[in-house]
Enzyme design. Sequence first.
Site, PDB file in Angstrom:
ATOM      1  NE  ARG A  47      26.579   3.267  -9.736  1.00 31.70           N
ATOM      2  CZ  ARG A  47      27.526   2.369  -9.467  1.00 31.70           C
ATOM      3  NH1 ARG A  47      28.741   2.778  -9.130  1.00 31.70           N
ATOM      4  NH2 ARG A  47      27.280   1.083  -9.523  1.00 31.70           N
TER       5      ARG A  47
ATOM      6  CE1 TYR B  79      24.841  -1.681 -17.662  1.00 33.12           C
ATOM      7  CE2 TYR B  79      24.728  -1.672 -15.269  1.00 33.12           C
ATOM      8  CZ  TYR B  79      24.837  -2.365 -16.459  1.00 33.12           C
ATOM      9  OH  TYR B  79      24.916  -3.738 -16.456  1.00 33.12           O
TER      10      TYR B  79
ATOM     11  CD  GLU C 186      16.380   5.917 -13.967  1.00 33.73           C
ATOM     12  OE1 GLU C 186      15.797   4.830 -14.117  1.00 33.73           O
ATOM     13  OE2 GLU C 186      15.937   6.824 -13.244  1.00 33.73           O
TER      14      GLU C 186
ATOM     15  CG  ASN D 209      28.757  -7.036  -7.858  1.00 32.18           C
ATOM     16  OD1 ASN D 209      27.644  -6.615  -7.550  1.00 32.18           O
ATOM     17  ND2 ASN D 209      29.819  -6.256  -7.945  1.00 32.18           N
TER      18      ASN D 209
ATOM     19  NE  ARG E  73      32.483  -5.620 -15.020  1.00 35.40           N
ATOM     20  CZ  ARG E  73      31.609  -6.380 -15.643  1.00 35.40           C
ATOM     21  NH1 ARG E  73      30.977  -7.320 -14.990  1.00 35.40           N
ATOM     22  NH2 ARG E  73      31.366  -6.207 -16.929  1.00 35.40           N
TER      23      ARG E  73
ATOM     24  CG  PHE F  47      40.444  -5.744  -4.930  1.00 35.13           C
ATOM     25  CD1 PHE F  47      40.511  -4.384  -5.142  1.00 35.13           C
ATOM     26  CD2 PHE F  47      39.659  -6.213  -3.873  1.00 35.13           C
ATOM     27  CE1 PHE F  47      39.830  -3.489  -4.325  1.00 35.13           C
ATOM     28  CE2 PHE F  47      38.977  -5.333  -3.043  1.00 35.13           C
ATOM     29  CZ  PHE F  47      39.057  -3.967  -3.275  1.00 35.13           C
TER      30      PHE F  47
ATOM     31  CD  GLN G  80      32.687   0.097   0.162  1.00 32.77           C
ATOM     32  OE1 GLN G  80      32.937   0.279   1.338  1.00 32.77           O
ATOM     33  NE2 GLN G  80      33.388   0.677  -0.813  1.00 32.77           N
TER      34      GLN G  80
ATOM     35  N   PRO H 158      26.441   2.000  -4.364  1.00 33.05           N
ATOM     36  CG  PRO H 158      25.724  -0.004  -5.292  1.00 33.05           C
ATOM     37  CD  PRO H 158      26.366   1.288  -5.650  1.00 33.05           C
TER      38      PRO H 158
END
Length: 338
Positions: free
Chosen positions: A168, A171, A173, A200, A212, A217, A235, A300
């Site tokens: 990741r 994106y 950094e 988000n 995403r 979903f 999470q 995360p």
Amino acid sequence: MARTFGRNTRPELKNYPENIVARLYDSRKRILVTGGAGFVGSHLIDRLLEQGHEILCVDNLFTGAKRNIEHLHNHARLEFMRHDVCLPLYVEVDEIYNLACPASPIHYQHDPVQTTKTSVHGAINMLGLAKRVKAKIFQASTSEVYGDPSVHPQPEEYWGNVNPIGPRSCYDEGKRCAETLFFDYHRQHHLEIKVARIFNTYGPRMHPADGRVVSNFIVQALKGEPITIYGDGSQTRSFCYVDDLVDGFIRLMDTGPEVTGPINLGNPVEFTMIELAELVLEQTGSRSPLIRLPLPADDPKQRKPDITKAQTILGWQPKVPLAEGLKSTIDFFANRDR
């Protein structure tokens, strides 16, 4: 008496250059929006046009789509230019919103080198343009600059916990370097900058295959496919409706030069992935089962903005609750190809 156009006829303004005088009479701005055919960019353009401005939409259509702005076809104050921000751009504008960059893991990991170039070279080119035309410039940064945070919720003062060599990183950094460039141009060249860190965001015009969680979903539920939960589903994320985000953008851009950011823009109400999935199932009436897959690398565990600065400096906070925003987003996906 005949009216004289294009000349300085007011004595109190006699020392101003003609181009400055003309702009004092006209509140309409010419605004460049890079990434303007994308999900967020197209909503921003809608709002700016409603305010009466002239818009130059620049997009290379890698993740953006003309269908996001087709309702504006032939709009007298909108111009579209297909262009990659990694290349210099020579135009005359009053303000710049720099939104150009793939923002979902599937898209930004597709060509990670190009993703980094878009963030870094794109920032350099847009900052150079802003410097040349003396334009105020806005950078759409991201909550990804915080990485997998060890501080919760995340305030702007937190420097983050980012893996600089992970999948990741292109994106994360890239956006961190873009922020560095913005603040160096501000310090070195006295450029007026605005930096927003976006958490988000969801809403109509999301790409159905962007990977995403909200779009995943919804699409899976509408198709009756299994809903994919990564990890154990505990999470958390906080979801901001796109209209609220755009309002935050414009409020930040309208602040004085003393306000630079970075300022977090997002919804501080947290939901677990299980809670989001259950809400989507309820609103779609789907019978899709839940399946679990391993958590992706560097994903995360928690993400929640501290929006104290946005509240106190901008007078901004999100208004649209998740249940309400999901209804319009589900309607968009359900009717997308009709």
